[in-house]
Design a protein around this motif. Structure first.
Motif, PDB file in Angstrom:
ATOM      1  N   PRO A   1      45.919  55.083  37.670  1.00 17.10           N
ATOM      2  CA  PRO A   1      44.886  54.758  38.655  1.00 17.10           C
ATOM      3  C   PRO A   1      43.762  55.789  38.669  1.00 17.10           C
ATOM      4  N   LEU A   2      42.530  55.290  38.722  1.00 18.32           N
ATOM      5  CA  LEU A   2      41.362  56.148  38.843  1.00 18.32           C
ATOM      6  C   LEU A   2      40.682  56.024  40.204  1.00 18.32           C
ATOM      7  N   LEU A   3      40.943  54.924  40.904  1.00 16.97           N
ATOM      8  CA  LEU A   3      40.179  54.589  42.103  1.00 16.97           C
ATOM      9  C   LEU A   3      40.904  54.942  43.394  1.00 16.97           C
ATOM     10  N   ARG A   4      41.917  55.804  43.323  1.00 20.75           N
ATOM     11  CA  ARG A   4      42.756  56.085  44.479  1.00 20.75           C
ATOM     12  C   ARG A   4      41.946  56.536  45.695  1.00 20.75           C
ATOM     13  N   ASP A   5      40.901  57.340  45.493  1.00 21.36           N
ATOM     14  CA  ASP A   5      40.108  57.856  46.608  1.00 21.36           C
ATOM     15  C   ASP A   5      38.877  57.002  46.905  1.00 21.36           C
ATOM     16  N   ALA A   6      38.680  55.936  46.158  1.00 21.94           N
ATOM     17  CA  ALA A   6      37.550  55.044  46.407  1.00 21.94           C
ATOM     18  C   ALA A   6      37.958  53.998  47.444  1.00 21.94           C
ATOM     19  N   PRO A   7      37.029  53.544  48.284  1.00 23.18           N
ATOM     20  CA  PRO A   7      37.397  52.658  49.384  1.00 23.18           C
ATOM     21  C   PRO A   7      37.791  51.255  48.923  1.00 23.18           C
TER      22      PRO A   7
ATOM     23  N   ARG B   1      30.683  60.767  52.520  1.00 23.97           N
ATOM     24  CA  ARG B   1      32.035  61.182  52.151  1.00 23.97           C
ATOM     25  C   ARG B   1      32.992  60.863  53.293  1.00 23.97           C
ATOM     26  N   ALA B   2      34.004  60.050  52.997  1.00 24.53           N
ATOM     27  CA  ALA B   2      34.990  59.706  54.023  1.00 24.53           C
ATOM     28  C   ALA B   2      36.118  60.727  54.101  1.00 24.53           C
ATOM     29  N   LEU B   3      36.366  61.434  53.001  1.00 23.48           N
ATOM     30  CA  LEU B   3      37.465  62.401  52.959  1.00 23.48           C
ATOM     31  C   LEU B   3      37.037  63.741  53.549  1.00 23.48           C
TER      32      LEU B   3
END
Length: 366
Positions: free
Chosen positions: A138-144, A322-324
């Motif tokens: 997975p590459l999109l783990r931190d993408a919404p 940035r949400a994180l």
């Protein structure tokens, strides 16, 4: 007070900002052909102010569109195949795709299948979206996203609801069936009121509640050479239309990512500058955003080299850039900044009411 609108702009439903209308383009498969990239660049310069933002959903946002130019812009984008003529269909294309796909692989196959079946989806909240992340890891783990298709530790594909740590195994060819079914369950179980899957407290249906854990995330893209060409970083996720057109001339197409960078297919890597800015989050700020009470990016540029970790400068408590959490976060409030550490925008400040000069002095950047 910041106004949380609960929806994202689309092409057919633009959002008013301080510099004009925001028109969001959702490239299919996160990909622009050479002709599409050049055409979009020309349209952004003709009908907007020439600035294009790359969002954390891998969309392209054309800024500064005048009311009397919006219809002509939409006509051009539809002719380029970048926007659906049907607003209802366009609204359903909130699909995030891992940008390193190859023709015929699982990401390409599943995303193409979903694109052909969008009308089977129910009416969903404005920020609800899907991630097709079926590469080796997975590459999109931190993408919404709210519903994800990704790999497990054995290499199999799983469907996972955002906010849940595990998912269910997927047989080849059934992936989109399961995704659509879970979207319908979300609506039927009252998810509209929650708005997002992670905030929806209803117990998952038995068929979707399993214990298969996703694979650890893959290595994030780095600027420079890439198997598809070259990764080009965009400070603050912005590029001038003229630069996008020039980039397109040099390559075969453009892959859009959610990480403030583009993959230029067939492109050649050049020396990267402004490294600190590539690792700094800053929204557009005042006066371009009516929600912001402070200018953000000029301060972020000066401060970035003096911050050891992740820096986030937000014009208001919404934290759109940035949400994180970030190591250092500055949140605009009433024309000044609140400073917090290891926090999200809008978090209770360690020090409140600082001006730019005080912040620069505190970090030795004055």
């Amino acid at each position: 007070m910041s106004v949380v609108r609960g929806w994202c702009p689309t092409a057919h439903r633009p959002m008013a900002a301080g510099d004009g209308l925001l028109v969001r383009v959702r490239p299919r498969l996160a990909h622009l052909t050479r002709a599409q990239a050049i055409g979009l660049s020309e349209a952004a310069a003709e009908h907007g102010n020439g600035a294009i933002d790359v969002t954390n959903r891998a969309n392209l946002q054309i800024r500064g569109v005048r009311d009397d130019r919006w219809a002509a812009l939409i006509a051009t984008l539809c002719a380029l195949g970048l926007v659906d003529t049907d607003p209802a269909l366009e609204a359903r294309r909130a699909v995030l795709v891992a940008p390193d796909w190859n023709a015929g692989d699982d990401t390409h196959r599943i995303a193409s299948d979903l694109a052909a079946r969008l009308l089977e989806l129910p009416e969903l909240p404005g920020k609800f979206g899907f991630a097709i992340d079926a590469g080796a890891a997975p590459l999109l783990r931190d993408a919404p996203a709210d519903i994800r298709i990704e790999r497990d530790a054995t290499g199999g594909l799983i469907l996972r609801a955002e906010g849940r740590t595990s998912g269910i195994a997927l047989a080849t060819g059934t992936e989109v069936d399961a995704l659509i079914a879970l979207a319908h369950w979300f609506v039927a179980s009252g998810g509209i009121a929650a708005g997002r899957m992670a905030r929806h407290s209803a117990t998952l249906p038995g068929w979707a509640d399993r214990d298969i854990v996703p694979s650890p995330p893959g290595i994030a893209l780095a600027t420079g050479p890439h198997p598809l060409g070259a990764v080009v970083g965009l400070p603050f996720g912005r590029i001038a239309a003229s630069n996008l057109a020039r980039m397109s001339v040099d390559g075969h197409g453009i892959r859009v990512t959610p990480w403030r960078c583009l993959i230029v297919e067939g492109g050649v890597a050049t020396e990267q500058t402004d490294v600190a800015r590539l690792h700094t989050d800053a929204c557009v700020g005042a006066p371009a955003c009516p929600q912001a009470s402070v200018a953000t990016r000029a301060l972020a540029i000066r401060l970035a080299p003096h911050v050891g970790g992740q820096l986030h400068v937000s014009g208001c408590a919404k934290g759109c850039a940035r949400a994180l959490p970030a190591d250092v976060v500055l949140t605009g409030r009433d024309g000044r900044f609140d400073l917090a550490f290891a926090a999200r925008a809008g978090a209770p400040p360690v020090i409140a009411g600082l001006d730019a000069a005080q912040i620069l002095a505190r970090f030795g950047a004055a």
